[in-house]
Design an enzyme around this catalytic site. Structure first.
Site, mmCIF file in Angstrom:
data_model
loop_
_atom_site.group_PDB
_atom_site.id
_atom_site.type_symbol
_atom_site.label_atom_id
_atom_site.label_comp_id
_atom_site.label_asym_id
_atom_site.label_seq_id
_atom_site.Cartn_x
_atom_site.Cartn_y
_atom_site.Cartn_z
ATOM 1 N N GLU A 128 -24.762 16.298 27.761
ATOM 2 C CA GLU A 128 -23.356 16.061 27.375
ATOM 3 C C GLU A 128 -23.262 14.891 26.382
ATOM 4 O O GLU A 128 -23.957 13.874 26.535
ATOM 5 C CB GLU A 128 -22.573 15.769 28.656
ATOM 6 C CG GLU A 128 -21.141 15.400 28.481
ATOM 7 C CD GLU A 128 -20.259 16.516 27.932
ATOM 8 O OE1 GLU A 128 -19.681 16.309 26.862
ATOM 9 O OE2 GLU A 128 -20.144 17.577 28.584
ATOM 10 N N ARG A 132 -30.408 12.921 22.332
ATOM 11 C CA ARG A 132 -30.979 14.065 23.045
ATOM 12 C C ARG A 132 -32.487 14.166 22.845
ATOM 13 O O ARG A 132 -33.010 13.757 21.819
ATOM 14 C CB ARG A 132 -30.336 15.370 22.548
ATOM 15 C CG ARG A 132 -28.910 15.531 22.986
ATOM 16 C CD ARG A 132 -28.287 16.758 22.366
ATOM 17 N NE ARG A 132 -28.070 16.608 20.936
ATOM 18 C CZ ARG A 132 -27.497 17.526 20.173
ATOM 19 N NH1 ARG A 132 -27.121 18.668 20.702
ATOM 20 N NH2 ARG A 132 -27.315 17.309 18.894
ATOM 21 N N ASP A 144 -27.822 10.324 18.012
ATOM 22 C CA ASP A 144 -28.137 11.462 18.867
ATOM 23 C C ASP A 144 -29.209 11.022 19.853
ATOM 24 O O ASP A 144 -30.306 10.640 19.440
ATOM 25 C CB ASP A 144 -28.651 12.623 17.986
ATOM 26 C CG ASP A 144 -28.674 13.944 18.719
ATOM 27 O OD1 ASP A 144 -28.763 13.939 19.953
ATOM 28 O OD2 ASP A 144 -28.616 14.987 18.038
ATOM 29 N N THR A 155 -17.677 10.002 14.347
ATOM 30 C CA THR A 155 -18.503 10.314 15.523
ATOM 31 C C THR A 155 -19.800 9.502 15.565
ATOM 32 O O THR A 155 -20.262 9.086 16.632
ATOM 33 C CB THR A 155 -18.773 11.835 15.601
ATOM 34 O OG1 THR A 155 -19.551 12.122 16.749
ATOM 35 C CG2 THR A 155 -19.508 12.369 14.371
HETATM 36 N N1 LIG Z 1 -21.418 11.372 21.361
HETATM 37 C C1 LIG Z 1 -20.658 12.387 20.948
HETATM 38 N N2 LIG Z 1 -20.995 13.630 21.331
HETATM 39 C C2 LIG Z 1 -20.229 14.650 20.894
HETATM 40 C C3 LIG Z 1 -19.098 14.452 20.095
HETATM 41 N N3 LIG Z 1 -18.547 15.670 19.855
HETATM 42 C C4 LIG Z 1 -19.329 16.585 20.470
HETATM 43 N N4 LIG Z 1 -20.341 15.978 21.102
HETATM 44 C C5 LIG Z 1 -21.474 16.544 21.843
HETATM 45 O O1 LIG Z 1 -22.371 17.055 20.893
HETATM 46 C C6 LIG Z 1 -23.132 18.085 21.461
HETATM 47 C C7 LIG Z 1 -23.056 19.266 20.512
HETATM 48 O O2 LIG Z 1 -24.169 19.918 20.665
HETATM 49 P P1 LIG Z 1 -24.663 21.181 19.841
HETATM 50 O O3 LIG Z 1 -23.677 22.285 19.950
HETATM 51 O O4 LIG Z 1 -26.054 21.393 20.302
HETATM 52 O O5 LIG Z 1 -24.573 20.751 18.333
HETATM 53 P P2 LIG Z 1 -25.437 20.334 17.148
HETATM 54 O O6 LIG Z 1 -26.426 19.285 17.407
HETATM 55 O O7 LIG Z 1 -24.425 20.034 16.135
HETATM 56 O O8 LIG Z 1 -26.263 21.594 16.708
HETATM 57 P P3 LIG Z 1 -25.836 23.086 16.419
HETATM 58 O O9 LIG Z 1 -24.538 23.351 17.106
HETATM 59 O O10 LIG Z 1 -26.987 23.838 16.985
HETATM 60 O O11 LIG Z 1 -25.735 23.236 14.957
HETATM 61 C C8 LIG Z 1 -22.552 18.339 22.832
HETATM 62 O O12 LIG Z 1 -23.379 17.711 23.808
HETATM 63 C C9 LIG Z 1 -21.202 17.665 22.771
HETATM 64 O O13 LIG Z 1 -20.773 17.173 24.024
HETATM 65 C C10 LIG Z 1 -18.769 13.128 19.715
HETATM 66 O O14 LIG Z 1 -17.830 12.852 18.969
HETATM 67 N N5 LIG Z 1 -19.578 12.138 20.167
#
Ligand SMILES: Nc1nc2c(ncn2[C@@H]2O[C@H](COP(=O)(O)OP(=O)(O)OP(=O)(O)O)[C@@H](O)[C@H]2O)c(=O)[nH]1
Ligand SMILES: [Zn+2]
Length: 360
Positions: free
Chosen positions: A258, A294, A292, A280
């Protein structure tokens, strides 16, 4: 086999204790140190900790930069906690929520020279506990009696352990017919370090010898469950499952990462900062996190456990592609996944493209 907990299990306990506000002891060449997460510390414990001696507040260099504190240890700063500091002072350094109301927190004095490994581990433990990355660290005088029941971790063995992914147990698999695909099965994976379970949704019976249509989806409570318009996660989740359903085969990993690995509470802190005007990436940095947090090795590990060696990966994130390749999962194709743009997330998506290299 010993009945007591091994190091892995003690790390899980430490994480739980830090979340409750209980200190953890670290032992190493420099003697014993106590650490406590700034976020969950209570006044009585703070008084006990201050009575022990010279206390540092370990912060990440990211957070130190916002606070204009010098980080002499590369990725972290050891802020000297002045005599008479109260919980409010510590919380304000750890938590950027009130930065704009009270911008001048200093001058802050930070330590230079001397060992910082325990401080670094304290921050890593706070991060894995999904707390703010800020911890009090204090040496424990030798004359103190044994630290009544505190979890004790050896510094030297801890760092390599935290670098490793914990083994995952494949707990159970069962059929769950979905709107997107009636032939679907849910696999549950449980990390042996007591952290959150991860899921794999297998659509159809994909051929293990060919690249599988795959998605590594990071949990997003707000987007996946609530239908938040601030991100594109919910539509991406649905679109990925729908495409797998149409092709009759695929695998979607639902990873408990998350908020790009910072946890929901910290993500909501980041959202509050975004309401103050930060984007962000800036919001993550002000909180003391990297863009990030992760670890995508996890996704590769689950794919390998399920018998997949090659993927057609549904993503716009180049880091996911690179990590799969470096973990031995061949990426035969990138399948773009561009859905769910709204007026509320247009800026968020633009920042991801500008700063995180997301492909358009
Ligand atoms: N810290 C933070 N996390 C966010 C924010 N908005 C969304 N997220 C998180 O970002 C993650 C999005 O993950 P993914 O869908 O894998 O997105 P991505 O890394 O952009 O990669 P793809 O969707 O595969 O292109 C989720 O864990 C969300 O909870 C934000 O503003 N801040
Ligand atoms: Zn989201």
């Amino acid at each position: 086999m010993a009945l007591g907990p091994d190091l892995n299990e003690n790390v899980a306990r430490a994480r739980a204790d830090l979340r409750m506000g209980v200190p953890v002891a670290l032992t190493g060449p420099e003697g014993t140190l106590l650490l406590a997460a700034a976020e969950t510390l209570r006044p009585a414990r703070l008084a006990e900790i201050l009575a022990l001696g010279a206390v540092d507040l370990a912060l990440t260099a990211r957070r130190a930069e916002t606070l204009k504190a010098r980080a002499y240890d590369g990725d972290l700063a050891r802020v000297v906690v002045p005599e008479g500091a109260d919980l409010r002072w510590i919380r304000d350094l750890a938590d950027p929520a009130n930065d704009l109301d009270s911008p001048m927190k200093g001058p802050l004095s930070t330590r230079r020279g001397g060992p910082a490994e325990a401080h670094r581990l304290a921050i890593r433990l706070c991060k894995t506990a999904r707390l703010l990355p800020a911890a009090l660290v204090v040496p424990v005088p030798a004359r103190l009696p044994a630290e009544g029941g505190l979890v004790t971790l050896p510094v030297e063995a801890l760092a390599p352990l935290l670098d490793l992914l914990p083994p995952l147990d494949h707990v159970v698999t069962a059929r769950v017919p979905l709107r997107a695909a009636e032939q679907a099965r849910l696999h549950i994976f449980r990390p042996e370090d007591g952290s959150d379970e991860h899921y794999a949704i297998e659509i159809g019976r994909p051929d293990r010898a060919a690249p599988v249509l795959a998605r590594l989806h990071s949990a997003c409570f707000t987007g996946d469950l609530l239908g938040s318009l601030k991100c594109d996660c919910g539509p991406q989740l649905n679109a990925a499952l729908m495409q797998m359903g149409q092709e009759g085969a695929g695998v979607l990993l639902y990873l408990q990462q998350e908020g790009r690995g910072i946890g929901l509470a910290n993500k909501m802190r980041a959202y509050a900062l975004q309401d103050q005007g930060f984007d962000t990436v800036e919001a993550n940095h002000r909180l003391g996190f990297e863009d990030d947090e992760r670890d995508f090795r996890l996704g590769a590990q689950i794919l390998q456990t399920l018998g997949f060696g090659a993927v057609r990966l549904m993503t716009n994130n180049p880091a996911k592609l690179a990590m799969m390749e470096s973990c031995g999962i061949a990426v035969a194709e990138r399948v773009p996944l561009k859905v769910g743009e709204t007026p509320f997330n247009a800026r968020y998506l633009a920042v991801k493209a500008e700063k995180s290299g997301h492909l358009l």
